[in-house]
Scaffold this active site. Structure first.
Site, short mmCIF file in Angstrom:
data_model
loop_
_atom_site.label_atom_id
_atom_site.label_comp_id
_atom_site.label_asym_id
_atom_site.label_seq_id
_atom_site.Cartn_x
_atom_site.Cartn_y
_atom_site.Cartn_z
N ARG A 149 -0.18 1.94 -6.25
CA ARG A 149 -0.82 1.60 -4.98
C ARG A 149 -1.23 2.85 -4.21
NH1 ARG A 149 1.49 3.23 0.12
NH2 ARG A 149 0.77 1.83 1.77
N GLY A 162 -0.24 0.82 10.74
CA GLY A 162 0.91 0.39 9.95
C GLY A 162 1.37 1.52 9.07
N SER A 163 1.63 2.65 9.69
CA SER A 163 1.74 3.92 8.97
C SER A 163 3.02 4.07 8.14
CB SER A 163 1.65 5.08 9.96
OG SER A 163 1.42 6.30 9.31
N GLY A 164 4.12 3.42 8.54
CA GLY A 164 5.36 3.55 7.78
C GLY A 164 5.87 4.96 7.77
N THR A 165 5.91 5.58 6.60
CA THR A 165 6.34 6.98 6.48
C THR A 165 5.23 7.96 6.85
OG1 THR A 165 5.64 7.02 4.16
CG2 THR A 165 7.96 6.45 4.62
N GLU A 202 2.51 2.96 14.29
CA GLU A 202 3.63 2.26 13.65
C GLU A 202 4.36 1.40 14.68
OE1 GLU A 202 6.24 0.49 11.57
OE2 GLU A 202 4.71 1.69 10.56
N GLU A 261 -3.36 -0.51 5.71
CA GLU A 261 -2.73 -1.15 4.55
C GLU A 261 -1.64 -2.06 5.10
OE1 GLU A 261 -0.89 -2.73 2.45
OE2 GLU A 261 0.22 -1.13 1.42
N GLU A 321 1.13 -10.30 7.60
CA GLU A 321 0.73 -9.07 8.29
C GLU A 321 -0.66 -9.22 8.92
OE1 GLU A 321 2.07 -5.19 6.68
OE2 GLU A 321 1.98 -6.27 4.78
#
Length: 275
Positions: free
Chosen positions: A19, A41-44, A63, A107, A116
Site C-alpha cells: 500500500r 488522516g496522517s497517522g504516523t 490527524e 488515505e 471513514e
C-alpha cells in the site's frame, strides 16, 4: 465526522509495504518542488513525509487522534523535515487550513468506503486546492458479487455483522459487477444508491454480497487489496435469495459513504421481478 484508529491499526498501515509503496510512487510523480501539500488522516505522517521528500515546501499533516501528533512531529524531526511538516490536530472534514494547497493526499479508505470520511474530507479540502491542483487518489472503483458465506463458527451462528475475513467454505455465486465509480475531479455525493444486474454463475443460496474496491492514485498506478487496505468485505443479507446459474439478478445497494456497514441496505431479486 472523526474516525480514530488504534496504535495497532496505524502500525498495520505503516508497515503495509504494498500500500505505502504505491502511494510513494504516486506522490513522487505528482508532488513538485515547492508544492504545498495536505495529508489528511496522517497517522504516523508517512505519506506527508514522502511528500516532503518529493520536494514539497510545506506539508500539513492532519490527524484526529491527539496521540499521533507528537509522533508525526518526532518522525519529521528524525527525517530532517521539521520546518516542512506541520502536524495539525483536528477533523479533516471541517478543519480550516492556513492557505491554499497544490496537492491533497487522503488515505481514509476501506472497501466500499465504509467507516471513514474519505468523501467528506476531500469535498471539504478541495476548497483549498489551487486551480489545476491534484488529489491522491484520483479515482475509486467498487464492485460486488453474490456469495454463500459461512455463518457457523465455533459451534455458533454469526450472520448479523459484516466481516473483512474470508472464511474457508465461502462460495462465490456470481461474477463481480461494478456498482460504484468515483472521480475526485468534482464534488462527490456521499449518498450511494445503485441498482446493478448481476449474472449468477453457480446455483445456491445467496446470503451475502462481497464487496471489492481499488483506487487509482495516478494514471495507471492502482492500490488494491493489501495487508491493510481494501480487504474484501462480506455483508450479510437481511433476506436471502435462491439463485440459479445463468440467471440475472438485480442487486440494490444503498448507504452513505463513511457510515457504518450496519446501516447499508442491500437487496437481491430476480431481474424479472424488479420493476
Amino acid at each position: 465526522m472523526i474516525t480514530q484508529f488504534t496504535p495497532y491499526q496505524v502500525e498495520d498501515c505503516l508497515f503495509d509495504e504494498k500500500r505505502t509503496l504505491r502511494f510513494a510512487e504516486a506522490i513522487k510523480k505528482i508532488v513538485k518542488k515547492n508544492d504545498v501539500v495536505v495529508d489528511a488522516g496522517s497517522g504516523t505522517g508517512v505519506l506527508g513525509l514522502l511528500a516532503a521528500k518529493a520536494g514539497a515546501k510545506k506539508v500539513y499533516c492532519i490527524e484526529s487522534n491527539p496521540r499521533f501528533i507528537p509522533i508525526i512531529k518526532a518522525n519529521a524531526k528524525t527525517n530532517g523535515f521539521s520546518k516542512i511538516i506541520q502536524a495539525i490536530y483536528g477533523d479533516a472534514s471541517k478543519i480550516k487550513l492556513p492557505g491554499k494547497v497544490n496537492v491533497i493526499i487522503a488515505e481514509l479508505m476501506s472497501t466500499g468506503l465504509f467507516y471513514e470520511p474519505q468523501i467528506q474530507v476531500i469535498n471539504h479540502l478541495r476548497k483549498y486546492l489551487v486551480k489545476g491542483g491534484k488529489i491522491i487518489p484520483e479515482k475509486i472503483c467498487s464492485s460486488l458479487q453474490l456469495v454463500n458465506a459461512k455463518r457457523d463458527l465455533y459451534g455458533l451462528h454469526f450472520d448479523y455483522d459484516a466481516r473483512y475475513h474470508q472464511v474457508e467454505g465461502d462460495l462465490a455465486l456470481s461474477k463481480e459487477v461494478v456498482f460504484d465509480k468515483i472521480d475526485f475531479t468534482d464534488i462527490v455525493d456521499p449518498e450511494l444508491d445503485r441498482r446493478v444486474i448481476v449474472p449468477a454463475t453457480r446455483s445456491g443460496l445467496a446470503n451475502a454480497v462481497r464487496l471489492y474496491s481499488k483506487a487509482e492514485l495516478f494514471p495507471h498506478i492502482w492500490a488494491g487489496e493489501s495487508k491493510f487496505l481494501f480487504s474484501p468485505l462480506t455483508i450479510f443479507l437481511d433476506q436471502e435469495a435462491r439463485v440459479a446459474a445463468g440467471q440475472n439478478y438485480r442487486v440494490r445497494i444503498n448507504y452513505e459513504r463513511g457510515s457504518d456497514v450496519l446501516d447499508a441496505i442491500v437487496t437481491v431479486k430476480k431481474s424479472v421481478d424488479w420493476i
